[in-house]
Scaffold this active site. Structure first.
Site, PDB file in Angstrom:
ATOM      1  N   ASN A  37       0.817  -1.209   0.000  1.00 42.10           N
ATOM      2  CA  ASN A  37       0.000   0.000   0.000  1.00 42.10           C
ATOM      3  C   ASN A  37       0.860   1.272   0.000  1.00 42.10           C
ATOM      4  OD1 ASN A  37      -2.192   1.674   0.223  1.00 42.10           O
ATOM      5  ND2 ASN A  37      -2.700   1.129   2.339  1.00 42.10           N
ATOM      6  N   HIS A 122     -14.900  -5.708  10.989  1.00 40.02           N
ATOM      7  CA  HIS A 122     -14.582  -4.336  11.417  1.00 40.02           C
ATOM      8  C   HIS A 122     -15.836  -3.533  11.697  1.00 40.02           C
ATOM      9  CE1 HIS A 122     -10.345  -3.649   9.490  1.00 40.02           C
ATOM     10  NE2 HIS A 122     -10.398  -4.773  10.172  1.00 40.02           N
ATOM     11  N   ARG A 147     -13.858  -6.040  15.580  1.00 41.18           N
ATOM     12  CA  ARG A 147     -12.893  -5.005  15.966  1.00 41.18           C
ATOM     13  C   ARG A 147     -13.613  -3.662  16.023  1.00 41.18           C
ATOM     14  NH1 ARG A 147      -8.044  -2.578  12.222  1.00 41.18           N
ATOM     15  NH2 ARG A 147      -9.693  -1.098  11.757  1.00 41.18           N
ATOM     16  N   TYR A 159      -7.597   8.044  12.257  1.00 42.85           N
ATOM     17  CA  TYR A 159      -7.140   7.019  11.333  1.00 42.85           C
ATOM     18  C   TYR A 159      -8.132   5.869  11.231  1.00 42.85           C
ATOM     19  CZ  TYR A 159      -4.279   3.589   9.029  1.00 42.85           C
ATOM     20  OH  TYR A 159      -3.817   2.657   8.135  1.00 42.85           O
ATOM     21  N   ASP A 212      -7.619  -1.868  17.541  1.00 39.37           N
ATOM     22  CA  ASP A 212      -6.324  -1.594  16.911  1.00 39.37           C
ATOM     23  C   ASP A 212      -5.899  -0.168  17.266  1.00 39.37           C
ATOM     24  OD1 ASP A 212      -4.143  -1.390  15.256  1.00 39.37           O
ATOM     25  OD2 ASP A 212      -5.175  -2.053  13.438  1.00 39.37           O
ATOM     26  N   HIS A 214      -3.079   1.153  16.161  1.00 41.74           N
ATOM     27  CA  HIS A 214      -2.249   1.642  15.057  1.00 41.74           C
ATOM     28  C   HIS A 214      -0.960   2.292  15.570  1.00 41.74           C
ATOM     29  CE1 HIS A 214      -6.309   1.495  13.045  1.00 41.74           C
ATOM     30  NE2 HIS A 214      -5.568   0.699  12.295  1.00 41.74           N
ATOM     31  N   GLU A 238      -4.362  -4.608  19.456  1.00 42.64           N
ATOM     32  CA  GLU A 238      -3.426  -4.688  18.333  1.00 42.64           C
ATOM     33  C   GLU A 238      -2.561  -3.430  18.222  1.00 42.64           C
ATOM     34  OE1 GLU A 238      -5.393  -5.214  14.592  1.00 42.64           O
ATOM     35  OE2 GLU A 238      -3.623  -4.548  13.500  1.00 42.64           O
ATOM     36  N   GLU A 264       1.671  -6.541  11.469  1.00 42.92           N
ATOM     37  CA  GLU A 264       1.236  -6.368  10.077  1.00 42.92           C
ATOM     38  C   GLU A 264       2.262  -5.647   9.208  1.00 42.92           C
ATOM     39  OE1 GLU A 264      -2.428  -4.195  10.895  1.00 42.92           O
ATOM     40  OE2 GLU A 264      -1.512  -2.389  10.084  1.00 42.92           O
ATOM     41  N   ARG A 285       0.755 -11.022  13.621  1.00 43.26           N
ATOM     42  CA  ARG A 285      -0.177 -10.619  12.561  1.00 43.26           C
ATOM     43  C   ARG A 285       0.473 -10.425  11.189  1.00 43.26           C
ATOM     44  NH1 ARG A 285      -4.657  -8.854  12.272  1.00 43.26           N
ATOM     45  NH2 ARG A 285      -4.150  -6.811  11.452  1.00 43.26           N
ATOM     46  N   HIS A 314      -2.925 -10.412   8.925  1.00 44.48           N
ATOM     47  CA  HIS A 314      -3.470  -9.111   8.530  1.00 44.48           C
ATOM     48  C   HIS A 314      -4.440  -9.304   7.361  1.00 44.48           C
ATOM     49  CE1 HIS A 314      -2.250  -4.832   6.965  1.00 44.48           C
ATOM     50  NE2 HIS A 314      -3.347  -4.789   7.697  1.00 44.48           N
ATOM     51  N   GLU A 341      -8.473 -11.574  10.265  1.00 35.24           N
ATOM     52  CA  GLU A 341      -9.160 -10.297  10.016  1.00 35.24           C
ATOM     53  C   GLU A 341      -9.889 -10.378   8.679  1.00 35.24           C
ATOM     54  OE1 GLU A 341      -6.362  -7.118   9.524  1.00 35.24           O
ATOM     55  OE2 GLU A 341      -7.874  -5.569   9.888  1.00 35.24           O
ATOM     56  N   TRP A 405       3.226   6.150  13.442  1.00 35.65           N
ATOM     57  CA  TRP A 405       3.644   4.959  14.148  1.00 35.65           C
ATOM     58  C   TRP A 405       4.886   4.397  13.517  1.00 35.65           C
ATOM     59  CZ3 TRP A 405      -0.256   5.818  10.893  1.00 35.65           C
ATOM     60  CH2 TRP A 405      -0.323   5.088   9.717  1.00 35.65           C
TER      61      TRP A 405
HETATM   62  O1  KDG Z   1      -1.849  -0.440   4.708  1.00 39.64           O
HETATM   63  C1  KDG Z   1      -2.119  -0.282   6.073  1.00 39.64           C
HETATM   64  C2  KDG Z   1      -3.446  -0.876   6.449  1.00 39.64           C
HETATM   65  O2  KDG Z   1      -3.548  -2.173   5.960  1.00 39.64           O
HETATM   66  C3  KDG Z   1      -3.609  -0.901   7.949  1.00 39.64           C
HETATM   67  O3  KDG Z   1      -3.604   0.382   8.448  1.00 39.64           O
HETATM   68  C4  KDG Z   1      -4.868  -1.587   8.373  1.00 39.64           C
HETATM   69  O4  KDG Z   1      -4.137  -1.624  10.635  1.00 39.64           O
HETATM   70  C5  KDG Z   1      -4.780  -2.141   9.746  1.00 39.64           C
HETATM   71  C6  KDG Z   1      -5.471  -3.401  10.037  1.00 39.64           C
HETATM   72  O5  KDG Z   1      -5.276  -3.928  11.125  1.00 39.64           O
HETATM   73  O6  KDG Z   1      -6.204  -3.886   9.178  1.00 39.64           O
HETATM   74 MG    MG Z   2      -3.720  -3.054  12.191  1.00 37.11          MG
END
Ligand code: KDG
Ligand code: MG
Length: 405
Positions: A37, A122, A147, A159, A212, A214, A238, A264, A285, A314, A341, A405
């Site tokens: 990404n 989610h 989540r 975010y 999460d 992040h 997470e 992730e 993850r 992930h 997920e 992060w």
């Molecule tokens: O590219 C980053 C996303 O995949 C991420 O921010 C998503 O944290 C994420 C998650 O747990 O799905």
């Molecule tokens: Mg995440």
């Protein structure tokens, strides 16, 4: 049998996906996901310039040797671009091996350890009520794990909560630049406890909750959050803090019994070795796409299993359905599978490009006995949706300090 051609195809049916197609001289082919990404085109260049030429004419059966060749043979080991490239080739080779054997990949890994794969959905909302309504929708669909993320009152953009925007491209004002958002640890602490308290009050203790962070917190802040979350009994918390320094999780671990998940953004077993062998986390993850494919994730899963760490791959929308397919085979096989997920199978455009027989029922995913990865890629459909440059947001404190992060 020899590798005759390798195509690298970028498409954007909503999110950008980089797909690799490895074609043999006998007509069999396999596909793999190389999506990174925000850095998609760097992976494309790495594959086209430095990987594809080295593989033409090689025997596609030699998955392990090709993996070692691409990892150790280059001198410059590791890193997201290298590992996403290796991952895509690796998945495609497992796909080919399965097709030749007439077996799904999980059979080649050792067979099933379970009937289906437990998923978590989610619930992202602009307010606590909005998030809780989404939790209800998932429960109504049969999910047993959700989540929860909610916008933080007082901050401009949180975010992962896109509001009325479809994706980050729209959030960035349809310009090819990263959008910006705000962070305040104090405001976050005020809202996260409210969110979980109201969620438990409304849904009771049957459903599993996850959250999460992040990686927005320092280790000692994460320790405090873990303690605050104990009464809400999360399946896992997470990415509480970044763990470039893996020792930093000792601070969190010594203060809380809330289960911890991370990984992730990791690319190799080396990124999580200390976290796993010191039992500082409960779930790892890593994604097959970002950590070197099925060969590498199998190795991480086996290593984690001896330290009671489970895999929870992930599964964000910026991983392609080909990655989901690879995870399905690993999850069905791994004795230490935890949870997957899941954000759905994408929009109609995505479904036109990626065709598979995975099904979801009562919060679990099931697979057919299709040989290989069990997913097909329609190249012509993919070409209808060209690449659109898009970035993850940049996060700043309210005074303007960069706080990523
Ligand atoms: O590219 C980053 C996303 O995949 C991420 O921010 C998503 O944290 C994420 C998650 O747990 O799905
Ligand atoms: Mg995440």
């Amino acid at each position: 049998m020899k590798i005759k051609e390798i195509k690298v195809i970028v498409c954007s049916p909503g999110r950008n996906f980089v797909t690799v197609k490895v074609i043999t001289d006998e007509g069999t082919y396999g596909i793999g996901d190389a999506t990174l990404n925000g850095r998609e085109m760097a992976v494309v260049a790495y594959l086209e310039e430095h990987v594809v030429p080295c593989l033409i004419g090689r025997d596609p059966n030699e998955i392990e040797d090709i993996w070692q060749y691409l990892y150790k043979g280059v001198y410059w080991r590791k890193g997201p671009i290298t590992m996403a490239s290796i991952a895509a080739i690796d998945m495609a080779l497992w796909d080919i091996k399965g097709k030749i054997a007439g077996l799904p990949v999980y059979q080649l890994l050792g067979g099933k350890s379970r009937r289906g794969v437990t998923l978590y959905a989610h619930a992202n909302g602009e307010s606590i009520n909005d998030t809780l309504d989404k939790v209800q929708e998932h429960i109504d669909q049969g999910f047993k794990a959700v989540r929860l993320q909610s916008a933080i009152p007082g901050l401009k953009v949180t975010y992962g909560v896109l509001g009325d925007k479809k994706d980050y491209f729209e959030l960035q004002g349809n310009r090819p630049l990263p959008p910006e958002e705000e962070w305040s640890t104090q405001k976050y602490f005020n809202s996260i406890v409210d969110l979980m308290r109201q969620a438990r009050a409304r849904f009771g203790n049957e459903v599993e909750f996850l959250h999460d962070v992040h990686s927005r917190l320092t280790p000692i802040e994460s320790a405090r959050l873990g303690k605050l979350m104990e009464e809400f009994n999360l399946l896992f918390l997470e990415d509480a803090s970044i763990a470039e320094n893996q020792d930093s999780y000792k601070v969190i671990r010594q203060h809380t019994t809330t289960p911890l998940a991370i990984g992730e953004t990791y690319n190799t077993i080396w990124d999580c070795k200390d976290l796993i062998q010191n039992q500082l986390i409960d779930y790892i993850r890593v994604a097959a796409t970002h950590a070197g494919g099925i060969t590498a994730l199998r190795r991480i899963a086996d290593f984690a299993s001896i330290y009671n760490v489970k895999i929870a791959p992930h599964g964000a929308p910026d991983l392609s359905p080909v990655c989901f397919a690879a995870h399905m085979h690993l999850n069905i096989w791994a004795p230490n599978f935890g949870i997957q997920e899941f954000v759905g199978f994408g929009n109609d455009k995505s479904k036109e490009i990626f065709k598979h027989n995975f099904t979801v029922e009562n919060g679990m995913a099931y697979m057919s006995e299709a040989p290989g990865l069990g997913i097909e890629f329609d190249e012509e459909a993919a070409l209808k949706y060209p690449y659109k440059r898009s970035y993850l947001p940049v996060s700043r404190l309210e005074d303007g300090t960069l706080w990523n992060w």
